[in-house]
Design an enzyme around this catalytic site. Structure first.
Site, PDB file in Angstrom:
ATOM      1  N   TYR A   1       0.701  -1.190   0.124  1.00 24.41           N
ATOM      2  CA  TYR A   1       0.054   0.025   0.134  1.00 24.41           C
ATOM      3  C   TYR A   1       0.999   1.450  -0.055  1.00 24.41           C
ATOM      4  CZ  TYR A   1      -3.767   3.260   1.248  1.00 24.41           C
ATOM      5  OH  TYR A   1      -4.412   3.994   1.155  1.00 24.41           O
TER       6      TYR A   1
ATOM      7  N   TYR B   1      -3.114   4.715   9.127  1.00 24.71           N
ATOM      8  CA  TYR B   1      -2.496   3.361   8.660  1.00 24.71           C
ATOM      9  C   TYR B   1      -1.630   2.814   9.517  1.00 24.71           C
ATOM     10  CZ  TYR B   1      -1.675  -0.095   4.987  1.00 24.71           C
ATOM     11  OH  TYR B   1      -1.592  -1.341   4.406  1.00 24.71           O
TER      12      TYR B   1
HETATM   13  N1  LIG Z   1      -7.855  -3.764   1.445  1.00 30.16           N
HETATM   14  C1  LIG Z   1      -7.089  -2.828   1.229  1.00 30.16           C
HETATM   15  O1  LIG Z   1      -7.227  -1.667   1.297  1.00 30.16           O
HETATM   16  C2  LIG Z   1      -5.538  -3.263   0.932  1.00 30.16           C
HETATM   17  C3  LIG Z   1      -4.925  -2.223  -0.009  1.00 30.16           C
HETATM   18  C4  LIG Z   1      -3.670  -2.551  -0.200  1.00 30.16           C
HETATM   19  C5  LIG Z   1      -3.064  -3.573   0.124  1.00 30.16           C
HETATM   20  N2  LIG Z   1      -3.721  -4.564   1.145  1.00 30.16           N
HETATM   21  C6  LIG Z   1      -2.990  -5.696   1.289  1.00 30.16           C
HETATM   22  O2  LIG Z   1      -3.424  -7.026   0.749  1.00 30.16           O
HETATM   23  C7  LIG Z   1      -3.291  -7.995   1.484  1.00 30.16           C
HETATM   24  C8  LIG Z   1      -4.494  -8.781   1.854  1.00 30.16           C
HETATM   25  O3  LIG Z   1      -5.421  -8.088   2.690  1.00 30.16           O
HETATM   26  P1  LIG Z   1      -7.085  -7.912   2.296  1.00 30.16           P
HETATM   27  O4  LIG Z   1      -7.274  -6.537   2.176  1.00 30.16           O
HETATM   28  O5  LIG Z   1      -7.247  -8.975   1.223  1.00 30.16           O
HETATM   29  O6  LIG Z   1      -7.692  -8.562   3.640  1.00 30.16           O
HETATM   30  P2  LIG Z   1      -7.902  -9.989   4.398  1.00 30.16           P
HETATM   31  O7  LIG Z   1      -8.330  -9.614   5.783  1.00 30.16           O
HETATM   32  O8  LIG Z   1      -8.829 -10.711   3.469  1.00 30.16           O
HETATM   33  O9  LIG Z   1      -6.525 -10.693   4.388  1.00 30.16           O
HETATM   34  C9  LIG Z   1      -5.537 -10.705   5.178  1.00 30.16           C
HETATM   35  C10 LIG Z   1      -5.262 -12.128   5.451  1.00 30.16           C
HETATM   36  O10 LIG Z   1      -4.157 -11.952   6.299  1.00 30.16           O
HETATM   37  C11 LIG Z   1      -3.987 -13.274   7.112  1.00 30.16           C
HETATM   38  N3  LIG Z   1      -3.414 -13.391   8.128  1.00 30.16           N
HETATM   39  C12 LIG Z   1      -3.432 -12.452   9.432  1.00 30.16           C
HETATM   40  N4  LIG Z   1      -2.411 -13.074  10.393  1.00 30.16           N
HETATM   41  C13 LIG Z   1      -1.957 -14.011   9.794  1.00 30.16           C
HETATM   42  C14 LIG Z   1      -0.647 -14.899  10.166  1.00 30.16           C
HETATM   43  N5  LIG Z   1      -0.412 -14.825  11.326  1.00 30.16           N
HETATM   44  N6  LIG Z   1      -0.275 -16.014   9.391  1.00 30.16           N
HETATM   45  C15 LIG Z   1      -0.913 -16.000   8.322  1.00 30.16           C
HETATM   46  N7  LIG Z   1      -2.021 -15.247   7.949  1.00 30.16           N
HETATM   47  C16 LIG Z   1      -2.309 -14.408   8.522  1.00 30.16           C
HETATM   48  C17 LIG Z   1      -5.644 -13.309   7.436  1.00 30.16           C
HETATM   49  O11 LIG Z   1      -6.229 -14.691   7.976  1.00 30.16           O
HETATM   50  C18 LIG Z   1      -6.405 -12.874   6.074  1.00 30.16           C
HETATM   51  O12 LIG Z   1      -6.264 -13.931   5.206  1.00 30.16           O
HETATM   52  C19 LIG Z   1      -2.635  -7.367   2.965  1.00 30.16           C
HETATM   53  O13 LIG Z   1      -1.117  -7.484   2.716  1.00 30.16           O
HETATM   54  C20 LIG Z   1      -3.168  -6.134   2.787  1.00 30.16           C
HETATM   55  O14 LIG Z   1      -2.291  -5.018   3.588  1.00 30.16           O
HETATM   56  C21 LIG Z   1      -4.983  -4.273   1.012  1.00 30.16           C
END
Ligand SMILES: NC(=O)c1ccc[n+]([C@@H]2O[C@H](COP(=O)([O-])OP(=O)(O)OC[C@H]3O[C@@H](n4cnc5c(N)ncnc54)[C@H](O)[C@@H]3O)[C@@H](O)[C@H]2O)c1
Length: 272
Positions: free
Chosen positions: A150, A160
């Site tokens: 991000y 954030y």
């Molecule tokens: N949603 C947004 O706005 C956004 C924007 C940019 C980047 N991202 C990034 O995308 C990625 C996925 O996030 P998302 O938005 O799909 O949300 P999400 O909540 O669906 O996914 C986050 C995942 O991390 C996993 N997780 C947490 N702790 C863990 C651990 N100890 N071991 C293994 N897995 C673990 C969770 O179980 C979950 O599946 C993240 O890195 C997030 O920072 C998200």
């Protein structure tokens, strides 16, 4: 629509929790494009989320692993290679979590145990995956690795919090490992810097809806959604992007190049 861009390729998707997850959409899109995949997440996520449904839909085995445990990650690579009867071609890191964000502790009052956990789960886990893959020689030459990031890694985004530090570290790991893996095995490593997207992790940031509205107004193409992210990811796993490596690739409808837009200005004017 499928272009068969990943026909014959095999990969691991880390981080699908539920249908909103970026990793969920990416997993589905990879399979549509001809890939075979395995899935991984924590046991807790398997229990609380709906990843079993995804596993069924994608005909993919699920291997539980906490991303902070090198041994458990190593096992996911071993089990995946056993399942495929050989090496993989790609993997996705889609994992993030901050207790400081969850508990709304501001950046000048961080809990340091939480900070360590943020960095461990959200960034160092990426190094662990790459190190395990390399030691097991788990990825075919010209393979591709993507982690989701991000823009708060480069610029300050209120609330954030310590996830900014995690993303900066994540992107740095992609560059440092990208050199070694590229030099020795032609394996490329990139991060996609995605627009804010309504997922469980995304919506955990307080004021998320206002952020979503602001970035949409600022981006000439509008926010990139989870399906757009999945499409972009497929291109990076495909052979069409073989010479792209060590990059942080903005996938944000143009947001990262904007200073002020008409639509954002109009919203601010209304409030004054
Ligand atoms: N949603 C947004 O706005 C956004 C924007 C940019 C980047 N991202 C990034 O995308 C990625 C996925 O996030 P998302 O938005 O799909 O949300 P999400 O909540 O669906 O996914 C986050 C995942 O991390 C996993 N997780 C947490 N702790 C863990 C651990 N100890 N071991 C293994 N897995 C673990 C969770 O179980 C979950 O599946 C993240 O890195 C997030 O920072 C998200």
């Amino acid at each position: 629509m499928s272009y068969n861009l990943l026909k014959g390729k095999k990969g691991i998707i880390f981080g699908a929790l539920n249908e909103q997850s970026l990793a969920w959409k990416i997993a589905k899109r990879c399979v549509e494009e001809g890939a075979e995949i395995t899935l991984s997440n924590t046991l807790m996520a398997q229990r609380l989320g709906t990843v079993n449904k995804l596993a069924e839909e994608c005909n993919a085995p699920f291997y539980a692993a906490d991303a902070t445990s090198f041994e458990e990650i190593e096992n996911v690579f071993k089990q995946s290679m056993e399942h495929f009867g050989g090496k993989i071609d790609f993997f996705l890191h889609s994992i993030g979590m901050s207790m400081n964000v969850r508990k709304s502790l501001p950046f000048d009052s961080l809990n340091y145990d939480f900070l360590n956990k943020t960095l461990d789960i959200s960034a160092i886990s990426f190094h662990k995956m790459l190190q395990a893959a390399r030691q097991l020689d788990a990825i075919n030459d010209w393979g591709s690795v993507v982690a989701l990031s991000y823009i708060a890694a480069q610029r300050t985004f209120y609330r954030y919090n310590d996830m900014s530090e995690a993303k900066a570290l994540l992107e740095s790991i992609a560059r440092s490992f990208g050199y070694m893996y590229g030099r020795d095995k032609k394996i490329r490593i990139n991060t996609i810097s995605q627009s804010p997207t309504a997922t469980t992790a995304g919506s955990g940031v307080k004021g998320f809806d206002s952020l979503l509205d602001f970035t949409d107004r600022m981006s000439p193409l509008g926010n990139a959604d989870a399906n757009d992210c999945a499409n972009y990811c497929v291109t990076l796993f495909s052979d069409l992007t073989k010479k792209v490596t060590m990059q942080n690739l903005y996938h944000d409808g143009g947001f990262s190049s904007m200073g002020m837009s008409l639509r954002a200005m109009e919203a601010i004017d209304k409030d004054i």
